[in-house]
Each structure stands twice: as C-alpha cells, then as structure tokens.
Design an enzyme around this catalytic site. Structure first.
Site, PDB file in Angstrom:
ATOM      1  N   TYR A 125       0.854  -1.198   0.000  1.00  0.00           N
ATOM      2  CA  TYR A 125       0.000   0.000   0.000  1.00  0.00           C
ATOM      3  C   TYR A 125       0.884   1.240   0.000  1.00  0.00           C
ATOM      4  CZ  TYR A 125      -3.070   3.653   1.851  1.00  0.00           C
ATOM      5  OH  TYR A 125      -3.773   4.814   2.019  1.00  0.00           O
ATOM      6  N   GLU A 213      -3.760   7.511  -3.816  1.00  0.00           N
ATOM      7  CA  GLU A 213      -3.781   6.281  -3.034  1.00  0.00           C
ATOM      8  C   GLU A 213      -3.648   5.109  -3.987  1.00  0.00           C
ATOM      9  OE1 GLU A 213      -7.385   4.727  -1.016  1.00  0.00           O
ATOM     10  OE2 GLU A 213      -6.158   4.764   0.787  1.00  0.00           O
TER      11      GLU A 213
END
Ligand code: GDP
Ligand code: MN
Length: 403
Positions: A125, A213
């Site tokens: 991530y 993101e």
C-alpha cells in the site's frame, strides 16, 4: 476533484510510474476490442475487467441485485463479453458508494498482473496526501496492501510507515530508501520501489494533487513494482493551472446539485437535515450550521454564496436549496462587510419575487453595514420572510417557524 482509475494511471504513466496496463471501454464491443489489444500486448488469455466509478471497494462490491463483483478476472474473450455486459449500465454498490451505488459507464480491461505461476505476488500500500496538522505532504506505506487498509490503520497502526516531506527541500532520496527498506524489500525490488516512490511523488507534486492512493502496489515474484489501482484526487483550487487535468472531470459521477452549484460559483454541500442555509463566507456557514444544531435543528446543506452576495447569487442559492425536498425552512445569514445589508436585502426581495412563491418560511439575519436598513426592507416587503439581527434570535426563530 476525483478522477477515474484509468485516468489516474495515465497520469502516473507519464511520470514513469509503472502501472498495470489497460484499455478503457464504454461498450461491450469496445471491451472486446480492448481485450484483443491487451492480450496481444501481454501474450496471455488472462485479463481483469474493472468497473470505473468514483469510489473504491469495487473488488468486494457487487452489482445491485446480483453476485457480480465490480472487478473480475476474465480468461477468454467470451468471459470479457459476459463480464462487461454484466457490469456496464448497472449499479455497483460498494462500501464507499453507500446504498444508492454508482452506475458503471466504463470498464477498464487491464492486463492480469497476478500472473499464473507467480507464487508470491505481494500486495503493498502507498499513498501520498497532505498532513494538515504538520502542514506538509506525507507518504504512507504498508506491507498490508490489498483491500482493507482502514482496518490496518485502526487495529495495527504500527504497520503504517510514514515519511513527512519538508516543502523546502522536497522528497529526498534517503526517504524513498527508508520506505523501501521498511517495506522489507531487498535487491532489485528495493531499487524498483525507490524509483516508484520518487516518480510517484513527482507526479503528485507537479499535478497539484491532494491525494494519491495506490492500493494495491504489487511486487511481482520477478521483483517488478507496479500500481494496480490509482485513486487520484486533484486540488480544485489549482485546476486553473492544469486545463488538461481539468478536462478529466466526469460530471456524471458528481452530485447533480453540487455540479449546478459550482456552475453558479456557489460552494454547496448537500446534507441530510431540513433547514436550508445560505451564508456568505465558509467560516460563517460552518458557524451557522453549528448554531442550527445547537437549537435543535439539522442543516440541509452547507452553502457559501461568497463575498459579494447579490440578487443573482441569492436567486441561484434559493433555487438550489429549494430543489431539496427535505427543506422545511431557509436560514439566510449574511454579514455585510464589503457588501451592504440593504443591498443584500433588496437582492433577497428581488430574488424572491423572481422565483415566485417560495413554499417554506425564510429567516433572514443581516448583520454589519446598514443592518437596520436591511431589516426594514425585509420586514416591509410583505413576503413570508422573517428577519432577525442576533444569531441566537435567528436560530430560535428558525425552530419556531419549523414547529
Ligand atoms: P478496489 O477494490 O476498488 O480498490 O479496486 P482494485 O483496483 O484495488 O482491485 C481490487 C482487487 O482486484 C485487488 O486487490 C486485486 O486483488 C484484484 N485484482 C486487481 N488486478 C488484478 C489482476 O491483474 N489479477 C488478479 N488476479 N486480480 C487482480
Ligand atoms: Mn484498490
């Protein structure tokens, strides 16, 4: 401003960030063509079909009334045809769309990067955003990529790596190496990650983004690092510097009332209550919503009509507020600083008459330059408009007219 995954990936690509390649399609035929292109490029029969909506959680989300997921693996042209027809034109409900869901108007047909035989693809991530309390950008990363980063942040915050970026010197090489190291990457994967982060930050910075993101960032077993997803949020206030990015706006993804508001230069956010508010200045608008709540009401919206409230903006504001069927009263709270209250009052009366009958009571609080003249104009207008001078009185009056 939000953009689609496929658009976000195009931006990343331009900056040299490796991404899962794909071709966007609006129809089933286009999806089949896209699959042709992708399977020739990758020399593989596998591809993923990904719903393009302005919301995450697509992988776990389902098309309303079916078991169809928003992201699906296809193993043949036939699969692509079936999946694309199941997705396109239908409503996808995910944890981020809420119950009403979002209609899928486009799908991205992307290469399958979790290639068969890849014994250990690793989902990481990475995000970049503005840390308002530290007044600088922060890069966040985690080994726990995939679909549930919110869970990781809540239950195991120590698994989120953070690097704050000093705006005076920018993102430094040692910071990229630090993140790559903390992600447990070694050898070529480590080098790839350093490159990935450096290019990603440059893209974020130069596009004036407010959030990137990338979840998941994939580490393949042959040590490639690539963006499988791309959630990109551009800073509205910087869009005037980027006409090419401004053109990426997809109004069909936005609340129609908010689109209309932005076209009249009004700053509007829809809420769930029954008291419509029209205020000049964002701070005063926030305070107005607070005081409505304090006196037991619920604001139906946030609406900042800007510094120069006049008949035109007031009329646009009324029309917008009245589109919301929940609105049972309107509270107009204007501070006359540069704009005089008597002019605002005349504007309100004029707008009221232009719209015709406004079916709900209006409480107007005018304070500042020529407040008394303003109140007089309102009171003598003969319209269903009540005026108040003190904020407290106005809020009480709103409750009274609602009862
Ligand atoms: P989100 O659910 O809206 O965040 O959409 P993502 O783009 O992150 O995709 C959701 C999930 O689909 C990912 O976490 C992966 O597990 C899966 N996925 C995405 N790309 C591929 C792919 O190329 N191959 C396979 N097998 N799965 C993929
Ligand atoms: Mn994702």
């Amino acid at each position: 401003m939000n953009i689609h995954e496929y658009q976000g990936k195009e931006i990343l690509s331009k900056y040299g960030v490796r991404v899962q390649r794909g071709v966007v399609a609006s129809t089933v035929e286009e999806a089949e063509k896209a699959y042709q292109e992708i399977s020739e490029l990758t020399n593989s029969k596998f591809a993923v079909v990904k719903s393009q909506i302005h919301a995450g959680g697509r992988g776990k989300g389902k098309i309303r009334g079916t078991e169809q997921r928003g992201v699906q693996l296809a193993k043949s042209a036939e699969d692509v045809k079936t999946i694309a027809s199941n997705l396109l034109g239908n409503t996808l409900v995910t944890i981020q769309t809420g119950e009403e869901g979002k209609v899928v108007n486009k799908v991205l047909v992307a290469e399958d990067v979790y290639y068969p035989g890849d014994s250990e693809p690793k989902e990481l991530y990475v995000s970049i955003l503005l840390d308002r309390t530290k007044a600088c950008n922060v890069i966040m990363a985690s080994t726990e990529g995939g679909m549930d980063i919110e869970e990781v942040a809540e239950h195991t915050p120590e698994k989120i790596i953070k690097e704050w970026i000093d705006p005076r010197v920018g993102f430094q090489g040692y910071q990229a190496r630090n993140v790559a190291y903390k992600l447990g990457l070694t050898g070529n994967a480590n080098k790839e990650m350093v490159k990935f982060l450096t290019s990603l930050y440059k893209a974020y910075d130069e596009t004036d983004s407010s959030m990137f993101e990338i979840n998941p960032v994939l580490k393949t077993s042959d040590d490639k690092i690539l963006a499988v997803d791309a959630k990109v949020n551009l800073d509205d206030n910087a869009l005037f510097r980027h006409p090419d990015l401004a053109a990426l706006r997809d109004k069909s993804e936005e609340d129609p009332m908010e689109v209309e508001a932005s076209e009249s230069d009004l700053n509007y956010v829809k809420l769930d209550g029954n008291v419509g508010c029209m205020v000049n200045g964002a701070g005063l608008a926030m305070a107005t919503m607070d005081i409505i709540k304090l006196y037991g009401g619920e604001p139906a919206n946030f609406l900042d009509v800007g510094g120069g409230a006049n008949a035109v903006t007031v009329e646009a504001g009324f029309r917008l507020i009245l589109k919301d069927p929940n609105v049972k009263a309107i509270f107009v709270n204007i501070f006359g600083g540069i704009v005089r209250c008597d002019r605002v009052a005349n504007g309100i009366v004029e707008a009221y008459k232009k719209i015709g009958e406004i079916p709900v009571p209006i409480v107007v609080r005018l304070q500042g330059t020529n407040a008394e003249e303003g109140a007089k104009i309102i009171n003598e207008s003969g319209l269903k408009v009540y005026s108040a001078v003190k904020l407290k009185e106005a809020a009480e009056l709103v409750q009274k007219v609602l009862a």
